[in-house]
Enzyme design. Structure first.
Site, PDB file in Angstrom:
ATOM      1  N   ASP A  25     -13.327   5.853  -7.221  1.00  0.00           N
ATOM      2  CA  ASP A  25     -14.298   4.763  -7.061  1.00  0.00           C
ATOM      3  C   ASP A  25     -15.000   4.533  -8.399  1.00  0.00           C
ATOM      4  O   ASP A  25     -15.545   5.474  -8.973  1.00  0.00           O
ATOM      5  CB  ASP A  25     -15.297   5.195  -5.969  1.00  0.00           C
ATOM      6  CG  ASP A  25     -16.512   4.277  -5.874  1.00  0.00           C
ATOM      7  OD1 ASP A  25     -16.413   3.116  -6.308  1.00  0.00           O
ATOM      8  OD2 ASP A  25     -17.550   4.745  -5.360  1.00  0.00           O
ATOM      9  N   ASP A  33     -10.907   2.046  -5.965  1.00  0.00           N
ATOM     10  CA  ASP A  33     -10.582   0.679  -6.382  1.00  0.00           C
ATOM     11  C   ASP A  33      -9.498   0.699  -7.463  1.00  0.00           C
ATOM     12  O   ASP A  33      -9.117   1.763  -7.969  1.00  0.00           O
ATOM     13  CB  ASP A  33     -11.848  -0.041  -6.868  1.00  0.00           C
ATOM     14  CG  ASP A  33     -12.678   0.819  -7.814  1.00  0.00           C
ATOM     15  OD1 ASP A  33     -12.133   1.230  -8.843  1.00  0.00           O
ATOM     16  OD2 ASP A  33     -13.864   1.110  -7.493  1.00  0.00           O
ATOM     17  N   ASP A 205       6.425  -1.715   4.784  1.00  0.00           N
ATOM     18  CA  ASP A 205       5.807  -1.084   5.941  1.00  0.00           C
ATOM     19  C   ASP A 205       6.575  -1.355   7.237  1.00  0.00           C
ATOM     20  O   ASP A 205       7.006  -2.491   7.487  1.00  0.00           O
ATOM     21  CB  ASP A 205       4.383  -1.663   6.075  1.00  0.00           C
ATOM     22  CG  ASP A 205       3.563  -0.984   7.143  1.00  0.00           C
ATOM     23  OD1 ASP A 205       3.252   0.204   6.969  1.00  0.00           O
ATOM     24  OD2 ASP A 205       3.227  -1.639   8.158  1.00  0.00           O
ATOM     25  N   GLU A 273       9.863   1.885   5.194  1.00  0.00           N
ATOM     26  CA  GLU A 273       9.343   2.943   6.078  1.00  0.00           C
ATOM     27  C   GLU A 273      10.156   2.983   7.365  1.00  0.00           C
ATOM     28  O   GLU A 273      10.061   2.083   8.201  1.00  0.00           O
ATOM     29  CB  GLU A 273       7.874   2.689   6.422  1.00  0.00           C
ATOM     30  CG  GLU A 273       7.282   3.829   7.235  1.00  0.00           C
ATOM     31  CD  GLU A 273       6.070   3.432   8.061  1.00  0.00           C
ATOM     32  OE1 GLU A 273       5.786   2.241   8.236  1.00  0.00           O
ATOM     33  OE2 GLU A 273       5.408   4.354   8.562  1.00  0.00           O
TER      34      GLU A 273
HETATM   35  C1  NOJ Z   1       2.686   2.274   8.872  1.00  0.00           C
HETATM   36  C2  NOJ Z   1       1.592   2.590   7.905  1.00  0.00           C
HETATM   37  O1  NOJ Z   1       1.984   3.672   7.095  1.00  0.00           O
HETATM   38  C3  NOJ Z   1       0.370   2.882   8.737  1.00  0.00           C
HETATM   39  O2  NOJ Z   1      -0.665   3.426   7.966  1.00  0.00           O
HETATM   40  C4  NOJ Z   1      -0.045   1.613   9.428  1.00  0.00           C
HETATM   41  O3  NOJ Z   1      -1.135   1.888  10.286  1.00  0.00           O
HETATM   42  C5  NOJ Z   1       1.105   1.053  10.260  1.00  0.00           C
HETATM   43  N1  NOJ Z   1       2.353   1.068   9.560  1.00  0.00           N
HETATM   44  C6  NOJ Z   1       0.827  -0.365  10.661  1.00  0.00           C
HETATM   45  O4  NOJ Z   1       0.920  -1.201   9.550  1.00  0.00           O
END
Ligand code: NOJ
Length: 536
Positions: A25, A33, A205, A273
């Site tokens: 921060d 940040d 994601d 992911e």
């Molecule tokens: C996976 C992300 O790593 C997580 O932190 C998030 O809450 C969910 N996807 C939803 O976007």
């Protein structure tokens, strides 16, 4: 390294995830940040010695899910800085030899994204179908029995137009409709926006959630209540996710992303992911002829017991199960799972460092794991994570606490009395400054391993071959490239062990037990209890 043996940068990289809110921060408001990250880049590149950073979402967001609910895909939240600061961060990172991955959140936006505000406004709005709207069932119930990952139904009735919208996560995170060509084009354009600002790629994601069963069938119940073994089961685990996750059409999206990203020079990449534990199934995410994701995440090591057999099962699976040419990756920590050091303990953390940095594949490290940050206890009144508020045993707050830089008040993270999450209670002893001063610290073990990996082409890209036989609950393997050979051995037991290493002869370059470094080894490696060693 000769040109013939040079691999794409992301295959020889070590990725370091920075949870932006918690790294540094600089404004005194208790939240990390971009300027803070900029100020700490020398630590990342030179002191620690990784070469790629992944920044968690820093976009405008109402923060219902701490940035994974994006209300503008092309800007920086004022809490974190602004676009010029982002540009300076990328330029400085590149000058230090670091690549930069940004988090791209394609499966859902924030309910406050203007697209959703338009979409929910009227059934006939041209953007209505950028999200997924359905009529109630005749009895008024939700269209399917699908659940939100964070608990409750995945459908929310919107009184304004009398239809349900779908949300795989919070109701504040409506699912985007990737079957709509204009939405798809707009999202790919968003990726271009960041690529043209110079980012080297994306952590993408929740890619399994992009498309679901077009027939929208109900999920069966999960009678066995099977789920990830490394954390408690949640409400979401009460179903088998046959129809609400990973419809096969998602691979078309990955192909489109791949073709777009691969058109850039210098080369860029996608790290998707993916929560799939069967290596053959995981392999499908690389695409036919490797035209899908550059790398889908491999969370295999999270799930197995921390034993030689457990680790071997994952590594053998990856080595034999992925398609030819698919590049593996390994990780043991991130912003969604309990801290590595808490799961694996002191010895396990050191063995994990050795394995992550010597297995064949790209290591993905999580900030703070290099100093063994523990899962923090968060008092109920300070809880932040919406999932943890709904299901306390699944809270992700404990792994997201501020980076522990020093013994100063605020751990060198902030001058605010009250950071957004409390600093871990052990920060005065466990911090970067104190560990830099201790040659035996976990941080110095990481630094030695990273330095060794940088100078070893065999560790970066060599073949993997297990060494057999080894004593019970020990693991040994060789990494070889041309004439270079490296041997890695891990003793998971609390007793001394002798590992036969055949013809291999060398010197211990790095060990979890530093006093052993430099020792010559021939015929057999005499290992201390819990030791993990790299011999060159
Ligand atoms: C996976 C992300 O790593 C997580 O932190 C998030 O809450 C969910 N996807 C939803 O976007």
């Amino acid at each position: 390294m000769s040109d013939e043996t040079r691999r794409p940068w992301w295959q020889t990289a070590v990725i370091y995830e920075i949870y932006v809110r918690s790294f540094q921060d600089t404004t005194g408001n208790g939240v990390g940040d971009l300027q803070g990250i900029l100020d700490r880049l020398e630590y990342v590149a030179d002191t620690l010695g990784v070469d790629t950073i992944w920044l968690t979402p820093f976009y405008p967001s109402p923060m219902a899910d701490f940035g994974y609910d994006v209300s503008d895909y092309r800007d920086v939240h004022p809490l974190f800085g602004d676009l010029p600061t982002f540009d300076r961060l990328v330029a400085r990172a590149h000058a230090l030899g670091l690549k930069v991955l940004v988090d791209f959140v394609p499966s859902h936006s924030s309910e406050q994204h203007p697209w959703f505000e338009e979409s929910r406004g009227a059934r006939d709005h041209p953007r209505r179908d950028w999200y997924v709207w359905r009529d109630p069932r005749p009895d008024g119930a939700a269209p399917t029995n699908w659940l939100s990952v964070f608990g409750g139904s995945a459908w929310e009735l919107d009184a304004r137009t009398g239809q349900y919208y779908r949300h795989s996560f919070l109701k504040e995170q409506p699912d985007l409709n990737w079957r709509h060509p204009a939405l798809r084009a707009a999202m790919l354009d968003t990726m271009r926006f960041w690529l043209s600002r110079g980012v080297d790629g994306f952590r993408v994601d929740a890619v399994q959630f992009l498309l679901k069963d077009p027939a929208e069938r109900d999920n069966p119940l999960n009678a066995e209540r099977a789920g990830p073994a490394h954390k408690p089961l949640g409400a979401f685990d009460s179903q088998v996710h046959l129809y609400d996750v990973a419809h096969v059409d998602i691979h078309d999206i990955f192909r489109a992303m791949r073709a777009m990203v691969d058109a850039y020079d210098p080369p860029r990449m996608t790290l998707g992911e993916v929560h799939v534990y069967d290596p053959v199934e995981l392999g499908a995410y690389y695409g036919v002829d490797l035209n899908g994701l550059h790398m889908p995440t491999n969370f295999g090591l999270f799930k197995v017991p921390w034993t030689a057999a457990g680790v071997r099962r994952v590594v053998d699976g990856i080595e034999t199960g992925l398609p030819a040419g698919a590049w593996p990756n390994y990780s043991l920590g991130n912003h969604d799972d309990p801290r590595l050091a808490t799961r694996l303990g002191e010895h396990g953390s050191r063995q994990a460092a050795v394995l992550l940095l010597t297995l064949r594949g790209t290591p993905i490290l999580y900030y703070g794991d290099e100093i063994g940050m523990r899962e923090a206890e968060i008092p109920p009144e300070q809880r932040q994570d919406p999932w943890g508020i709904a299901e306390p045993e699944l809270s992700r707050d404990g792994c997201r606490t501020p980076m522990q830089w020093s013994a100063e008040r605020g751990a060198g993270f902030t001058s605010a009395g009250d950071p957004w999450l409390p600093v871990g209670s052990d920060y005065a002893e466990r911090n970067v400054v104190s560990q830099l001063g201790d040659p035996d610290s976990l941080l110095n073990l990481y630094r030695r391993l990273l330095a060794l990996r940088r100078r070893s082409a065999a560790l970066q890209q060599g073949l993997y071959r297990p060494v057999d036989p080894v004593p019970d609950n020990c693991l040994a393997f060789q990494r070889t490239l041309g004439a270079e050979r490296v041997l890695v051995a891990v003793n998971f037991t609390p007793d001394a062990r002798s590992v036969a290493i055949g013809e291999f002869a060398g010197r211990i370059a790095v060990s979890t037990h530093r006093a052993n470094e430099g020792r010559e080894v021939r015929g057999a490696l005499e290992m201390l209890p819990h030791e993990a060693a790299v011999i060159v």
